[in-house]
Design an enzyme around this catalytic site. Structure first.
Site, PDB file in Angstrom:
ATOM      1  CG  ASP A 214      -1.822  -1.218   1.298  1.00 43.78           C
ATOM      2  OD1 ASP A 214      -1.570  -2.179   0.563  1.00 43.78           O
ATOM      3  OD2 ASP A 214      -2.748  -1.228   2.115  1.00 43.78           O
TER       4      ASP A 214
ATOM      5  CD  GLU B  95      -0.820  -6.163   8.904  1.00 48.34           C
ATOM      6  OE1 GLU B  95      -0.947  -5.627  10.035  1.00 48.34           O
ATOM      7  OE2 GLU B  95      -1.393  -5.750   7.877  1.00 48.34           O
TER       8      GLU B  95
HETATM    9  C1  GLC Z   1      -2.935  -4.576   3.655  1.00 48.49           C
HETATM   10  C2  GLC Z   1      -1.760  -5.071   2.823  1.00 48.49           C
HETATM   11  C3  GLC Z   1      -2.279  -5.958   1.713  1.00 48.49           C
HETATM   12  C4  GLC Z   1      -3.108  -7.087   2.311  1.00 48.49           C
HETATM   13  C5  GLC Z   1      -4.197  -6.563   3.252  1.00 48.49           C
HETATM   14  C6  GLC Z   1      -4.884  -7.661   4.042  1.00 48.49           C
HETATM   15  O1  GLC Z   1      -3.776  -3.761   2.932  1.00 48.49           O
HETATM   16  O2  GLC Z   1      -1.014  -4.029   2.317  1.00 48.49           O
HETATM   17  O3  GLC Z   1      -1.227  -6.475   0.963  1.00 48.49           O
HETATM   18  O4  GLC Z   1      -3.691  -7.838   1.307  1.00 48.49           O
HETATM   19  O5  GLC Z   1      -3.641  -5.670   4.182  1.00 48.49           O
HETATM   20  O6  GLC Z   1      -3.948  -8.434   4.746  1.00 48.49           O
END
Ligand code: GLC
Length: 434
Positions: free
Chosen positions: A166, A396
């Protein structure tokens, strides 16, 4: 209390995040089904439950649009712990979905699940694979039609969220041109779940939502979006994943004897690998994306620059260059590969995609290194990822300088990565002892 071993703990996370055939990335912070998360999760499930692995992919496809796009979020059930929800996206699919997509790991996952299902003797495996294969093929056609209309052999993202990375420094220059004005009121929920210092900044969020507003006003029509997009980057990470997934689909088509599909996919594959190969820059020892609005190369050193290895066979000079470059990125790090090079001024070891290590990225990078004969480096990345998870939990992401676990905890794709990479690490350790 019964002590779970780590594999059991990983499986327990997948069970806990199961919402009925699909898995949320983690409770509250991400309460719906995410596209590339589910593809990794399906491969994690395939290590012990091939039927459930198929379900993950089948439920994702419920969100596939008629034009072939697989959205980045499928809002199967309401939740008020996430922003932007369905009302902001304003899409018109049978089930509420977002209007953008995410890296197409799907085809790679499908081959993986298919092979696990055949090995496990799962009834109906061929039929389930065939249905999902057709969905994947439709989505790959969408990619080339909607996101490479000029035939560059590179597919473009129209929103940083599509990349899956992101707030990567790779988007800084392009995003700075996007206005911060929005017609939607921004109500961030993420910073209520996770320390704001580990998340994108408010200003980034305004731009992210400006883009959503812009595309919603285009009625989510791909051609209209392409024409007005203020953010348009031909991305080497996305293209590499698409090319790799295409190769996996070719493999399935050969297995099933589907000649027309095989031929169509081979053409796509040639176009994408040729496009990717042109993005190598020897003076940087990496591949670079292309900003289609400014015409400039995206030279920010991020993990994306090595992703083409999952799709290309590189030559000896490139192999040596990649090896020393990746080693340089590891210098002084407890765990690699950082999502942004530590020598870059943009490096922030705790902020999301600006430095932290992501287990699923390492999974892909290690695959690419192995495919290109860099086995030792692949093993090193896999083993340090597994160790980081064992020390810090199924977080994460991880601070590369300390190994600290960050962001949300009990993360599905980290659990899936553990199940897959843990096996590989065990196998290579026992191979080394022999
Ligand atoms: C965030 C990450 C993305 C992922 C999402 C759910 O937006 O940047 O890559 O898919 O979280 O985990």
């Amino acid at each position: 209390m019964i002590k779970l071993d780590r594999d059991e703990a990983a499986r327990a996370i997948l069970a806990r995040n199961d919402r009925g055939g699909y898995t949320v990335p983690t409770d509250r912070l991400y309460p719906f089904q995410w596209n590339w998360d589910s593809a990794f999760v399906a491969m994690g499930f395939a290590t012990f439950d091939a039927d459930r692995a198929y379900r993950e992919l089948e439920r994702l496809i419920e969100g596939q649009w008629d034009d072939g796009m697989i959205p980045h979020i499928v809002f199967h059930a309401p939740s008020d712990t996430y922003f932007p929800g369905p009302e902001v996206w304003g899409t018109r699919h049978r089930i509420a979905t977002s209007g953008i997509t995410q890296p197409p790991v799907f085809g790679m996952a499908l081959r993986h699940v298919h092979e696990a299902a055949v090995e496990a003797g799962l009834p109906n495996a061929a039929e389930r694979t065939r249905n999902l294969f057709q969905a994947a093929l439709r989505s790959h056609r969408w990619w080339l039609r909607a996101r490479d209309p000029d035939g560059l052999g590179l597919v473009a993202i129209l929103h940083p969220w599509e990349s899956g990375s992101d707030n990567s420094p790779a988007w800084d220059a392009a995003l700075a041109r996007v206005p911060t004005s929005t017609t939607t009121a921004i109500r961030r929920k993420d910073t209520g779940h996770v320390d704001a210092a580990m998340r994108p900044r408010d200003e980034d969020y305004q731009r992210f939502i400006h883009l959503v507003d812009t595309y919603r006003e285009c009625g989510w029509d791909p051609q209209r979006q392409w024409a007005v997009a203020p953010f348009k980057i031909a991305d080497v990470q996305m293209t590499a994943i698409l090319a790799r997934a295409t190769a996996d689909l070719i493999h399935l088509a050969e297995d099933f004897g589907w000649e027309a599909e095989r031929a169509e996919l081979s053409e796509m594959h040639d176009r994408l690998t040729a496009g990717l190969a042109r993005r190598w820059r020897s003076h940087l020892s990496r591949f670079v994306s292309l900003d289609l609005v400014s015409g400039e190369n995206v030279e920010a050193p991020t993990q994306a620059c090595f992703m083409p290895l999952v799709a290309l066979r590189i030559d000896d000079a490139q192999r040596q260059a990649v090896q020393s470059e990746i080693e340089r990125w590891h210098e002084g790090m407890v765990v690699g590969l950082p999502s942004t090079a530590p020598f870059s001024p943009a490096f922030e070891p705790k902020r999301y995609w600006r430095g932290p290590v992501w287990a699923v990225v390492n999974w892909l990078i290690a695959d690419g290194l192995r495919m290109n004969g860099l086995e030792n480096l692949a093993q090193r990345i896999e083993q340090t990822t597994v160790r980081a998870i064992e020390r810090a939990g199924f977080c994460e992401y991880f601070d590369p300088t300390t190994g600290e676990g960050l962001g949300g905890d009990t993360f599905s794709w980290t659990a899936a990565a553990y199940l897959v990479l843990g096996r590989r690490a065990k196998a290579s350790a026992s191979g080394a002892r022999r």
